[in-house]
Enzyme design. Structure first.
Site, PDB file in Angstrom:
ATOM      1  N   LYS A 181       0.845  -1.341   0.082  1.00  9.27           N
ATOM      2  CA  LYS A 181      -0.284   0.031   0.145  1.00  9.27           C
ATOM      3  C   LYS A 181       0.844   1.283   0.156  1.00  9.27           C
ATOM      4  CE  LYS A 181      -1.848   2.616   3.231  1.00  9.27           C
ATOM      5  NZ  LYS A 181      -1.668   4.010   2.630  1.00  9.27           N
ATOM      6  N   GLU A 255      10.676   0.921   9.755  1.00  9.02           N
ATOM      7  CA  GLU A 255      11.471   1.923   9.553  1.00  9.02           C
ATOM      8  C   GLU A 255      10.855   3.085   9.851  1.00  9.02           C
ATOM      9  OE1 GLU A 255      14.624   1.354   8.912  1.00  9.02           O
ATOM     10  OE2 GLU A 255      14.639  -0.677   7.972  1.00  9.02           O
ATOM     11  N   CYS A 289      13.898  10.484   6.738  1.00 10.53           N
ATOM     12  CA  CYS A 289      14.015   9.923   8.095  1.00 10.53           C
ATOM     13  C   CYS A 289      15.262   9.978   8.677  1.00 10.53           C
ATOM     14  CB  CYS A 289      13.380   8.452   8.056  1.00 10.53           C
ATOM     15  SG  CYS A 289      14.053   7.542   6.815  1.00 10.53           S
ATOM     16  N   GLU A 386      10.954  14.961  15.694  1.00  8.06           N
ATOM     17  CA  GLU A 386      11.274  15.183  14.312  1.00  8.06           C
ATOM     18  C   GLU A 386      10.325  15.992  13.578  1.00  8.06           C
ATOM     19  OE1 GLU A 386       9.953  11.542  11.917  1.00  8.06           O
ATOM     20  OE2 GLU A 386      11.805  11.423  11.261  1.00  8.06           O
TER      21      GLU A 386
HETATM   22  P1  NAI Z   1       2.267   7.815   8.571  1.00  5.99           P
HETATM   23  O1  NAI Z   1       3.075   7.131   9.433  1.00  5.99           O
HETATM   24  O2  NAI Z   1       0.857   8.014   9.228  1.00  5.99           O
HETATM   25  O3  NAI Z   1       1.930   6.950   7.079  1.00  5.99           O
HETATM   26  C1  NAI Z   1       2.834   6.141   6.613  1.00  5.99           C
HETATM   27  C2  NAI Z   1       1.989   5.092   6.052  1.00  5.99           C
HETATM   28  O4  NAI Z   1       1.282   4.515   6.995  1.00  5.99           O
HETATM   29  C3  NAI Z   1       1.201   5.520   4.900  1.00  5.99           C
HETATM   30  O5  NAI Z   1       0.997   4.744   4.011  1.00  5.99           O
HETATM   31  C4  NAI Z   1      -0.239   5.582   5.823  1.00  5.99           C
HETATM   32  O6  NAI Z   1      -1.394   5.430   5.105  1.00  5.99           O
HETATM   33  C5  NAI Z   1       0.036   4.379   6.477  1.00  5.99           C
HETATM   34  N1  NAI Z   1      -0.974   4.483   7.846  1.00  5.99           N
HETATM   35  C6  NAI Z   1      -1.277   5.210   8.589  1.00  5.99           C
HETATM   36  N2  NAI Z   1      -1.727   4.888   9.755  1.00  5.99           N
HETATM   37  C7  NAI Z   1      -1.800   3.517   9.855  1.00  5.99           C
HETATM   38  C8  NAI Z   1      -2.232   2.469  10.536  1.00  5.99           C
HETATM   39  N3  NAI Z   1      -2.907   2.665  11.813  1.00  5.99           N
HETATM   40  N4  NAI Z   1      -2.055   1.335  10.185  1.00  5.99           N
HETATM   41  C9  NAI Z   1      -1.104   0.905   9.093  1.00  5.99           C
HETATM   42  N5  NAI Z   1      -0.680   1.771   8.541  1.00  5.99           N
HETATM   43  C10 NAI Z   1      -1.066   2.987   8.571  1.00  5.99           C
HETATM   44  O7  NAI Z   1       2.840   9.385   8.705  1.00  5.99           O
HETATM   45  P2  NAI Z   1       2.164  10.576   8.114  1.00  5.99           P
HETATM   46  O8  NAI Z   1       0.988  10.864   8.962  1.00  5.99           O
HETATM   47  O9  NAI Z   1       2.251  10.640   6.558  1.00  5.99           O
HETATM   48  O10 NAI Z   1       3.478  11.616   8.623  1.00  5.99           O
HETATM   49  C11 NAI Z   1       3.542  12.185  10.068  1.00  5.99           C
HETATM   50  C12 NAI Z   1       4.849  12.304  10.509  1.00  5.99           C
HETATM   51  O11 NAI Z   1       5.693  10.819  10.298  1.00  5.99           O
HETATM   52  C13 NAI Z   1       5.721  13.149   9.782  1.00  5.99           C
HETATM   53  O12 NAI Z   1       5.829  14.176   9.951  1.00  5.99           O
HETATM   54  C14 NAI Z   1       7.022  12.454  10.012  1.00  5.99           C
HETATM   55  O13 NAI Z   1       7.755  13.059  11.073  1.00  5.99           O
HETATM   56  C15 NAI Z   1       6.693  11.040   9.962  1.00  5.99           C
HETATM   57  N6  NAI Z   1       7.080  10.288   9.055  1.00  5.99           N
HETATM   58  C16 NAI Z   1       8.217   9.492   8.838  1.00  5.99           C
HETATM   59  C17 NAI Z   1       8.747   8.859   7.817  1.00  5.99           C
HETATM   60  C18 NAI Z   1       9.849   7.999   7.833  1.00  5.99           C
HETATM   61  O14 NAI Z   1      10.552   7.570   6.768  1.00  5.99           O
HETATM   62  N7  NAI Z   1      10.421   7.633   8.686  1.00  5.99           N
HETATM   63  C19 NAI Z   1       7.811   8.887   6.513  1.00  5.99           C
HETATM   64  C20 NAI Z   1       6.661   9.447   6.943  1.00  5.99           C
HETATM   65  C21 NAI Z   1       6.269  10.357   7.899  1.00  5.99           C
END
Ligand code: NAI
Ligand code: MG
Length: 479
Positions: A181, A255, A289, A386
């Protein structure tokens, strides 16, 4: 004397975006039921309507993956699997320009980065893992390594195609099938990748792509017929996933976030260091990240470094991501921009000093000027949380020991940078730092042969290299 850059726009004629997309299940595109828009964050233009997968679609995708696993993929020799991976890698290279333009339109990152970093690295991951497919017995992971089965893979929006490659390539090379996804704001390159799977004649159901938001992600995580979850995203969602899979037999790799220290010792080559600082935090708008978001400067060189850094930042070009001269593009979403604005405001309120170069930000879309905060202390939120944006928090230190203590004083442990001309100091510091990836006199260098992953709240497991293979094989310790 300074030169103006004439506009050098990349053409978008190379991509054809459909008005509406479905899911890719069992080798076919199937219509979705509900849809939501995906936009270009640089213009707020609606690019297409993306399907939101519910229980029925996730079930169908898992069924297709299971069927492909039992009937075809797990029975195929590594040599045959490798041929498909090579084919996918070559098609990605052939269609690289299309992928790059689509990634930039949907994500907001500069075309220079999608063209020169994201897409070539994504193809490189397929080439690298294609090479392993028929050599798994020699990877030092047991004499007869066995796949786990069906992998559920959930990826973020910061490197959409590259994160897909990090997930899909090792899973397929080791004989697993996948349900992936993409993130809700950046699904388009994953859907183009589905076309590549068709073009490569990959057996139906080996790769399934369902689009949607967190609710779709949760359906994947909690699906009883999935053997492994691989996730990249926020620490918050990583914790939800860890709790959900704890009572099950599922394997999991996570990750998550980071707050990397980029440490500049007094003997660092200052000009190169300044380039590394800029790359460390402003690459991909800081949506990285492993970004070097905490700059630790040794006190006696701090003034010189900051002076040169500000001069260099004056030359960063922020704007149209489709322009080949652009260095910093658009913030990926309105929500992410709000988060950056909120944390930067906390920096002001807690007494740090904000500085940005003068830059004309476009009127439409989501933008944030490259920013540094000086006078930051360990207690400030901008030193601990972050930000995931183009914002650098600057701290100082007097002794190497103090640098290490400050660097390790974080709940995260994904990456770190060391700038020094002294090899002994670099080796000493890298042994003291609790971070999964440590760069010396460079930053944000990625290679499929090199394992990537973190300590503490930055996640579990490694991706890439030999270590990354073990995360998709039975009975191999996931160190
Ligand atoms: P997120 O962690 O909500 O989204 C990442 C993925 O997880 C997306 O595909 C989303 O649809 C999915 N997701 C969301 N809730 C889920 C759940 N309960 N169960 C399974 N999958 C789920 O990240 P978001 O809201 O886009 O960004 C929020 C913060 O997260 C950012 O401001 C940043 O600080 C951090 N982030 C860190 C990343 C990294 O590579 N370490 C990547 C993206 C965000
Ligand atoms: Mg988008």
């Amino acid at each position: 004397m300074s030169f103006e850059y004439a506009p050098a726009p990349e053409s978008r004629a190379v991509v054809s975006i459909k008005p509406k997309y479905g899911h890719f299940i069992g080798g076919k595109f199937v219509a979705g039921s509900k849809h939501f828009p995906t936009i270009n964050p640089a213009t707020e233009e609606v690019l297409s309507q993306i399907a939101l997968a519910g229980k029925a679609e996730v079930d169908a995708a898992v069924k297709a993956a299971r069927k492909a696993y039992t009937s075809t993929w797990s029975k195929m020799s590594g040599k045959e699997r490798g041929k498909y991976l090579y084919r996918i890698a070559r098609i990605m290279q052939e269609r690289a320009r299309e992928f790059a333009v689509l990634e930039t339109l949907d994500n907001g990152k500069p075309i220079r980065e999608s063209r020169d970093t994201d897409i070539p690295l994504a193809a490189a991951h397929f080439f690298y893992h294609a090479g392993w497919a028929d050599k798994l017995e020699y990877a030092g992971l047991g004499t007869s390594p066995k796949p786990l089965g069906v992998a559920g893979q959930i990826i973020p929006w910061n490197f959409p195609l590259l994160m897909l490659a990090w997930k899909v390539a090792p899973a397929l090379a080791t004989g697993n099938t996948v349900v992936l996804k993409p993130a809700e704001s950046t699904s388009l390159t994953a859907l183009l990748f589905a076309e590549v799977c068709q073009q490569a004649e990959l057996p139906a159901g080996v790769v399934n792509i369902v689009t949607g938001d967190g609710s779709t992600g949760a359906l994947i995580v909690n699906h009883p017929d999935i053997d492994k979850i691989a996730f990249t995203g926020s620490t918050e969602v990583g914790k939800i996933i860890a709790r959900a899979v704890a009572p099950t037999k599922k394997s999991v790799t996570l990750e998550l976030g980071g707050k990397a220290a980029n440490i500049v010792f007094e003997d660092a080559p200052i000009d190169e260091t300044v380039e590394g600082i800029v790359n460390g935090i402003f690459f991909n708008q800081g949506h990285v990240c492993c970004a070097g978001s905490r700059l630790l400067l040794q006190e006696n060189v701090a003034e010189e470094v900051l002076h040169k850094l500000k001069n260099r930042m004056e030359k960063i070009r922020v704007g149209d991501p489709m322009d080949k001269n652009t260095d910093v593009g658009a913030i990926n979403s309105k929500e992410q921009l709000a988060k950056i604005i909120e944390l930067a405001a906390a920096g002001d309120a807690e007494g740090a000093e904000r500085w940005s170069p003068a830059c004309n930000l476009p009127g439409k879309g989501f933008w944030f000027a490259p920013t540094i905060f000086t006078g930051v202390t360990q207690a400030h939120r901008i030193a601990r949380e972050e930000i995931f944006g183009p914002v650098l928090s600057v701290l100082t230190f007097r002794t190497p020991q103090e640098a290490i203590e400050k660097a390790n004083n974080t709940p995260f442990g994904l990456s770190a940078g060391i700038w020094s001309e002294k090899g002994s100091r670099t080796l000493w510091a890298s042994q003291q730092l609790r971070a999964g990836v440590i760069w010396a006199n460079t930053f944000n260098k990625f290679d499929p042969t090199s394992p990537f992953g973190g300590y503490k709240e930055s996640g579990w497991g490694r991706e890439g290299g030999r270590h990354g293979l073990s995360a998709y094989l039975k009975g191999v310790s996931h160190e």
